[in-house]
Design an enzyme around this catalytic site. Structure first.
Site, mmCIF file in Angstrom:
data_model
loop_
_atom_site.group_PDB
_atom_site.id
_atom_site.type_symbol
_atom_site.label_atom_id
_atom_site.label_comp_id
_atom_site.label_asym_id
_atom_site.label_seq_id
_atom_site.Cartn_x
_atom_site.Cartn_y
_atom_site.Cartn_z
ATOM 1 N N LYS A 144 50.706 44.783 31.752
ATOM 2 C CA LYS A 144 51.228 43.600 31.066
ATOM 3 C C LYS A 144 52.314 43.948 30.061
ATOM 4 O O LYS A 144 53.165 43.111 29.737
ATOM 5 C CB LYS A 144 50.084 42.852 30.377
ATOM 6 C CG LYS A 144 49.112 42.190 31.347
ATOM 7 C CD LYS A 144 48.036 41.406 30.625
ATOM 8 C CE LYS A 144 47.098 40.719 31.613
ATOM 9 N NZ LYS A 144 46.041 39.936 30.932
ATOM 10 N N LYS B 259 46.669 33.282 39.421
ATOM 11 C CA LYS B 259 47.296 32.070 38.899
ATOM 12 C C LYS B 259 48.555 32.361 38.097
ATOM 13 O O LYS B 259 49.331 31.460 37.797
ATOM 14 C CB LYS B 259 46.302 31.286 38.038
ATOM 15 C CG LYS B 259 45.730 32.021 36.841
ATOM 16 C CD LYS B 259 44.674 31.156 36.141
ATOM 17 C CE LYS B 259 44.116 31.781 34.864
ATOM 18 N NZ LYS B 259 43.351 32.996 35.107
ATOM 19 N N LYS C 110 46.095 40.859 44.503
ATOM 20 C CA LYS C 110 45.060 39.860 44.260
ATOM 21 C C LYS C 110 45.689 38.481 44.082
ATOM 22 O O LYS C 110 46.752 38.340 43.484
ATOM 23 C CB LYS C 110 44.278 40.255 42.997
ATOM 24 C CG LYS C 110 43.174 39.305 42.588
ATOM 25 C CD LYS C 110 42.515 39.810 41.318
ATOM 26 C CE LYS C 110 41.492 38.818 40.782
ATOM 27 N NZ LYS C 110 40.898 39.296 39.501
#
Length: 329
Positions: free
Chosen positions: A111, A195, A192
């Site tokens: 991230k 969202k 994966k």
């Protein structure tokens, strides 16, 4: 009964991956476990959030928990921020966590990659996640592969506390179901379903319109050839879609393969789209009913009260062991 705790962030729309990989298992676990299912809004703000959207998404995720089949009479469904003991124990766990442990976290590295500035909250949030789990002395934590590293840190912190201050915390175990634990992206089966993916065609949102669902499935990436055969190594894209079909229909992967023997991808995708719509439409209707009734506010209030009671018991015991002077009442 053993205690189970898990949470989902209210950032972005919940996807089919959240439902199959997490929420379906939540529903199964609640019959014979003491369950705490959180909307982890404190974790969500480790990256900037727009306030109105955070409020909306927090309520939406809680309502989807209930719509998916979680019974608020059996399980506690609450917002993390409604139980202030999470933040307090989070700080105490941060003081027990070593910098090196946090620096090794692959999610932080992913991230933070390419960013000029990264918030400290993103760096230390595994300590808060440990507090979330230990606050209820959870025995089992449903986690995906990407969260196993954080659970290992939780186990280490529980052992460290117990060694330093005396046995108190349960050392939690991961709960990873063999089937349906990892639903992959529709445009790349090596990733994966998420969202947070900027391509909306890569995921099925739980509140997607039926026409949108059918369109996304029809455009989903497939492997070369046309045989509907389960082979994760050789045919990862179609194998991912077969896994979704299996979860929606209850058929085994072998039964899915037998059903579409001799048929091409087009026929399979058409039936998969129909199966997804049949699975999600009842959830969407229950979701609309819950939101329109305003019932979710009452559910969150009652569950958070029960959670605060359990959390305060743990926090008081932890602070006593660490040497904090008790507050006179």
């Amino acid at each position: 009964m053993k205690t189970v705790l898990s949470g989902i962030q209210p950032s972005g729309q919940l996807t089919l991956g959240n439902y199959i990989g997490a929420m379906k298992n939540f529903v199964r676990l609640q019959d014979d476990h003491q369950c705490y299912f959180m909307v982890v809004d404190l974790h969500a703000i480790t990256v900037p959030q727009e306030p109105a959207q955070l409020r909306e998404q927090s309520e939406a995720v809680a309502a989807l928990f209930i719509a998916a089949g979680i019974n608020p009479e059996k399980s506690n469904v609450f917002l993390q921020s409604h139980v202030p003991q999470h933040a307090e124990l989070g700080w105490l766990m941060t003081t027990l966590t070593n910098m090196g442990e946090l620096e090794r976290m692959t999610q932080f590295k992913d991230k933070a990659a390419g960013k000029e500035s990264v918030g400290a909250g993103l760096f230390v949030y595994p300590s808060l996640m440990a507090a979330d789990i230990l606050l209820y002395n959870a025995d089992l934590v449903p986690v995906g592969e990407d969260q196993k590293q954080h659970l290992e840190l939780t186990r280490d912190l529980a052992g460290r506390f117990n060694h330093r201050y005396g046995e108190y915390f349960t050392v939690p175990e991961p709960y990873i179901p063999e089937v349906g634990a990892r639903i992959m992206s529709l445009d790349d089966a090596s990733k994966k379903m998420s969202k947070s993916n900027p391509n909306p065609g890569s995921y099925i949102a739980l509140l997607d319109d039926p026409k949108i669902i059918s369109k996304k499935i029809s455009r989903a990436t497939t492997d070369s050839g046309s045989e509907v055969r389960y082979d994760p190594a050789g045919k990862p894209e179609i194998s991912n879609l077969m896994g979704i079909y299996s979860q929606c229909t209850g058929l085994s992967l072998q039964e899915v393969q037998d059903r579409f023997e001799g048929q091409m991808y087009g026929a399979f995708k058409k039936e998969l789209g129909e199966a997804l719509v049949a699975t999600l439409e009842p959830i969407q209707q229950r979701y609309r009913d819950i939101r329109e009734s305003g019932e979710i506010g009452r559910i969150l209030a009652q569950s958070s009260e029960r959670a605060r009671e359990a959390a305060e018991f743990t926090l008081t015991a932890v602070k006593e062991r660490m040497g904090f002077l008790p507050r006179l009442r």
